[in-house]
Design a protein around this motif. Structure first.
Motif, PDB file in Angstrom:
ATOM      1  N   ALA A 189       0.830  -1.207   0.000  1.00 32.61           N
ATOM      2  CA  ALA A 189       0.000   0.000   0.000  1.00 32.61           C
ATOM      3  C   ALA A 189       0.863   1.255   0.000  1.00 32.61           C
ATOM      4  CB  ALA A 189      -0.919  -0.006   1.211  1.00 32.61           C
ATOM      5  N   TYR A 190       1.954   1.226   0.748  1.00 31.71           N
ATOM      6  CA  TYR A 190       2.849   2.386   0.804  1.00 31.71           C
ATOM      7  C   TYR A 190       3.456   2.668  -0.563  1.00 31.71           C
ATOM      8  CZ  TYR A 190       7.115   5.021   1.900  1.00 31.71           C
ATOM      9  OH  TYR A 190       8.138   5.939   1.914  1.00 31.71           O
ATOM     10  N   HIS A 191       3.908   1.636  -1.238  1.00 34.30           N
ATOM     11  CA  HIS A 191       4.504   1.850  -2.553  1.00 34.30           C
ATOM     12  C   HIS A 191       3.436   2.197  -3.599  1.00 34.30           C
ATOM     13  CE1 HIS A 191       8.055   0.199  -0.605  1.00 34.30           C
ATOM     14  NE2 HIS A 191       8.739   0.687  -1.611  1.00 34.30           N
ATOM     15  N   TYR A 192       2.229   1.717  -3.391  1.00 34.87           N
ATOM     16  CA  TYR A 192       1.129   2.136  -4.272  1.00 34.87           C
ATOM     17  C   TYR A 192       0.890   3.633  -4.120  1.00 34.87           C
ATOM     18  CZ  TYR A 192      -3.456   1.895  -6.627  1.00 34.87           C
ATOM     19  OH  TYR A 192      -4.517   2.062  -7.486  1.00 34.87           O
ATOM     20  N   ASP A 193       1.001   4.124  -2.876  1.00 36.96           N
ATOM     21  CA  ASP A 193       0.861   5.560  -2.628  1.00 36.96           C
ATOM     22  C   ASP A 193       1.950   6.332  -3.363  1.00 36.96           C
ATOM     23  OD1 ASP A 193      -0.436   7.681  -0.584  1.00 36.96           O
ATOM     24  OD2 ASP A 193       1.728   8.028  -0.702  1.00 36.96           O
ATOM     25  N   LYS A 194       3.176   5.821  -3.354  1.00 31.28           N
ATOM     26  CA  LYS A 194       4.266   6.483  -4.080  1.00 31.28           C
ATOM     27  C   LYS A 194       3.970   6.530  -5.581  1.00 31.28           C
ATOM     28  CE  LYS A 194       8.120   5.053  -1.074  1.00 31.28           C
ATOM     29  NZ  LYS A 194       9.434   4.361  -1.085  1.00 31.28           N
ATOM     30  N   VAL A 195       3.526   5.402  -6.110  1.00 31.20           N
ATOM     31  CA  VAL A 195       3.209   5.357  -7.542  1.00 31.20           C
ATOM     32  C   VAL A 195       2.137   6.388  -7.879  1.00 31.20           C
ATOM     33  CG1 VAL A 195       2.187   3.936  -9.360  1.00 31.20           C
ATOM     34  CG2 VAL A 195       3.925   2.953  -7.847  1.00 31.20           C
ATOM     35  N   ARG A 196       1.123   6.474  -7.029  1.00 35.11           N
ATOM     36  CA  ARG A 196       0.013   7.394  -7.308  1.00 35.11           C
ATOM     37  C   ARG A 196       0.390   8.855  -7.083  1.00 35.11           C
ATOM     38  NH1 ARG A 196      -5.863   5.388  -5.834  1.00 35.11           N
ATOM     39  NH2 ARG A 196      -5.304   5.941  -3.711  1.00 35.11           N
ATOM     40  N   ARG A 197       1.473   9.080  -6.341  1.00 36.41           N
ATOM     41  CA  ARG A 197       1.960  10.455  -6.192  1.00 36.41           C
ATOM     42  C   ARG A 197       2.694  10.930  -7.447  1.00 36.41           C
ATOM     43  NH1 ARG A 197       5.345  10.771  -0.905  1.00 36.41           N
ATOM     44  NH2 ARG A 197       4.815   8.614  -0.409  1.00 36.41           N
ATOM     45  N   GLY A 198       2.885  10.048  -8.399  1.00 38.84           N
ATOM     46  CA  GLY A 198       3.408  10.469  -9.689  1.00 38.84           C
ATOM     47  C   GLY A 198       4.910  10.435  -9.838  1.00 38.84           C
ATOM     48  N   PHE A 199       5.588   9.640  -9.020  1.00 40.61           N
ATOM     49  CA  PHE A 199       7.037   9.537  -9.170  1.00 40.61           C
ATOM     50  C   PHE A 199       7.382   8.705 -10.401  1.00 40.61           C
ATOM     51  CE2 PHE A 199       6.665  10.381  -4.563  1.00 40.61           C
ATOM     52  CZ  PHE A 199       7.479  11.495  -4.492  1.00 40.61           C
ATOM     53  N   ASP A 200       8.447   9.131 -11.083  1.00 42.36           N
ATOM     54  CA  ASP A 200       8.909   8.413 -12.272  1.00 42.36           C
ATOM     55  C   ASP A 200       9.855   7.272 -11.916  1.00 42.36           C
ATOM     56  OD1 ASP A 200       7.690  10.195 -14.331  1.00 42.36           O
ATOM     57  OD2 ASP A 200       9.008  11.668 -13.385  1.00 42.36           O
ATOM     58  N   GLN A 201      10.536   7.395 -10.779  1.00 43.28           N
ATOM     59  CA  GLN A 201      11.443   6.352 -10.301  1.00 43.28           C
ATOM     60  C   GLN A 201      11.316   6.257  -8.786  1.00 43.28           C
ATOM     61  OE1 GLN A 201      15.608   6.301 -11.502  1.00 43.28           O
ATOM     62  NE2 GLN A 201      15.174   7.715 -13.173  1.00 43.28           N
ATOM     63  N   LEU A 202      11.485   5.054  -8.261  1.00 47.62           N
ATOM     64  CA  LEU A 202      11.528   4.837  -6.813  1.00 47.62           C
ATOM     65  C   LEU A 202      12.860   4.201  -6.456  1.00 47.62           C
ATOM     66  CD1 LEU A 202       7.978   3.280  -6.176  1.00 47.62           C
ATOM     67  CD2 LEU A 202       8.617   5.705  -6.217  1.00 47.62           C
TER      68      LEU A 202
END
Length: 579
Positions: free
Chosen positions: A336-349
């Motif tokens: 869920a945390y990484h899904y939040d990062k993806v949805r925040r619009g980051f191009d790379q993690l």
């Protein structure tokens, strides 16, 4: 100014011209053509593999392609010679003016020299430290904090839009253990004997938490059952631990943009939302896993579980999402945390973990690939262990934590600059030996001293020149033609290599490359300085040769600019004087 990129452009343009003339086939893939320093400096200033990588697709011999390419490159004013070597490498020697121009560019740009637009503003999330909020950060966290912070600065320098993030692991059972441990210190603050049972945190750092609990609640919690005081003490102790962690990070020079609470995911529907997104893609199912490889635990039994189909994205096995009691596994909130990062619009993690998280990498990468439809790459960097020594012997320190050396212990012993630089003297996935005596030693064997001393030497030369009556304000506009000695040009060539090093380090997510480069640059500077002791013509300050002095001071100042820029990326202070 990225000289290597400029010469690579010259090579590519020449290859395209050969193709336009019919000497080479049209449409060749030039993506693997590189321009780099040769392995042996005696072979030249730069080398290109163009003929080697294009020979097979072009249906030609490498040396034949190199022979066609060489005269075109040599026609450029920057290239003195282009020589075919071995099976088809092309070695280039550049005009001395090229290196002088690099010095001028560094002086003109200042510490922005080497900045790149390679990232093109792509949004990158760098998550690092992310320690459980149950006590002070330890020496292992120090390495992860320095690595992550330097990587974030490096990516920013290379043109990325970077967010520094700390994931607070405050949703698991460990914070209940923290609360029980703090409660015992609360009892101790009331004059009672604390019962630090096995499994609780014994460190003295919780004594102030107990005192603060007493100040807030008085004796109101003493006679309450655990079910009543646990939630309040957990929240209070976690907040105090996070304040302590922020203070420790600040002492190291680390400041985060975002602190994200794992606890905020529970009861908010966000875990369910992330798993629902995976279920809609057919990646959640109920199944029975195979028994673990090797010796099967006695309590293992095959049973239906809710699983994430991680094997569809390269993991070894599918991963459970619920425990037998119906609660989430630790993996579910991480999804869920990484899904939040993806949805925040980051191009790379980018996640920076300790060495003990090696087994977690594949499943996390699988989750991010699934959640982002494989559009957002996740790079996980593991930081290996740090072993502490003093004069070559294992070193024990006072431990507020009760069982480990803290980040603050290390910073208090050597200072933040030394701590940060020394943590980057090895690649992150290699074990690191940290010798306190060596870290404080003023010798060439101490890399941080060696680099800072190079910067200080450059500044001292400027002061000496001013005292000798030379107008040092004219250094940025100096005529650099007097720079002609091979040792002077070698230092200039090292300066010119800085932009390439920045991009290479950023591309590979390896900030230790910056530390390595700074040591090489410092060695070049110190070497030239020492040559001046035997060859007076190489001395930086010569009052009877003001024009030559200004040129040499310009070279020295350009080196100092690069050292300051590199140290800035690493979070280390460039020194003007060494005492």
């Amino acid at each position: 100014m990225n000289l290597y990129a400029d010469i690579k452009t010259l090579v590519l343009d020449s290859l395209n011209a050969l193709a336009a003339e019919g000497a080479l086939p049209q449409g060749l893939d030039l993506s693997n053509v590189a321009v780099e320093p040769p392995r042996d400096p005696a072979h030249g200033d730069m080398a290109t593999n163009a003929a080697m990588v294009l020979a097979r697709p072009a249906g030609l011999k490498p040396r034949d392609i190199a022979a066609m390419l060489a005269p075109r490159l040599q026609a450029d004013a920057r290239v003195l010679s282009a020589e075919v070597a071995g099976p088809g490498f092309l070695n280039l020697r550049l005009s001395p003016q090229v290196w002088r121009d690099a010095v001028a560019a560094a002086l003109a740009a200042g510490t922005d020299f080497g900045r790149s637009d390679m990232g093109r503003g792509q949004r990158v999330n760098v998550e690092y430290v992310s320690a459980n909020p149950t006590g002070p950060l330890h020496v292992g966290h120090t390495r992860g904090a320095v690595f992550g912070d330097a990587l974030a600065s490096l990516l920013d320098f290379a043109g990325y839009d970077v967010t520094r993030e700390y994931y607070i692991n405050d949703g698991g059972a460990q914070v209940d253990v923290l609360a029980r441990s703090a409660y015992e210190r609360y009892r101790e603050a009331h004059g009672l004997e604390p019962e630090i049972a096995e499994g609780l945190y014994p460190g003295d750092y919780l004594i102030p938490v107990g005192a603060a609990l007493k100040e807030k609640y008085g004796d109101a919690l003493l006679d309450k059952p655990e079910s009543e005081w646990l939630p309040e003490v957990r929240e209070f102790a976690t907040a105090m631990m996070m304040d302590l962690i922020r203070e420790d990070l600040a002492a190291l020079g680390v400041r985060m943009d975002v602190f994200f609470s794992e606890k905020s995911l529970y009861g908010s529907g966000r875990i369910e939302e992330a798993l629902d997104a995976l279920e809609k893609k057919g990646l959640i199912y109920v199944g029975v896993l195979e028994p673990p490889k090797g010796k099967t635990p006695e309590d293992w039994e095959p049973r239906p579980q809710t699983l994430f189909r991680a094997t569809a994205f390269g993991d070894d096995v599918d991963r459970p999402l619920k425990k037998s009691d119906g609660s989430w596994t630790y993996f579910a909130p991480d999804i869920a945390y990484h899904y939040d990062k993806v949805r925040r619009g980051f191009d790379q993690l980018i996640d920076v973990f300790g060495a003990d998280h090696g087994g977690y990498v594949k499943r996390l990468k699988a989750a991010v690939a699934a959640l982002s439809d494989e559009k957002v790459p996740l790079d996980v960097k593991l930081c290996q262990l740090v072993k502490l020594y003093k004069n070559g012997q294992p070193f024990k320190m006072s431990k507020r934590a009760g069982s480990f050396v803290t980040l603050r212990d290390v910073v208090d012993e050597v200072g933040p600059d030394v701590a940060r630089f020394m943590m980057l003297t090895r690649k992150n996935d290699a074990p690191l030996d940290f010798d306190f005596a060596k870290a404080l030693e003023q010798s060439r064997d101490n890399p941080v001293f060696y680099v800072q001393y190079a910067h200080a030497r450059a500044r001292s030369a400027l002061r000496a020149a001013a005292e000798a009556g030379i107008d040092v304000a004219a250094v940025p506009q100096a005529d650099l033609a007097p720079l002609a000695h091979p040792a002077e040009l070698a230092l200039a060539a090292r300066i010119a290599d800085w932009p390439r090093q920045v991009e290479a380090a950023a591309r590979s997510h390896e900030p230790h490359r910056v530390a390595f480069f700074l040591q090489e640059l410092a060695a070049e500077l110190h070497g030239l300085w020492n040559k001046g002791k035997d060859e007076p013509a190489l001395r930086f300050v010569q009052p009877d040769d003001p024009a030559g002095t200004l040129a040499r001071l310009a070279l020295l100042s350009a080196a100092a600019v690069v050292i300051a820029a590199g140290l800035g990326i690493l979070g280390v202070t460039p020194m003007d004087e060494m005492r």
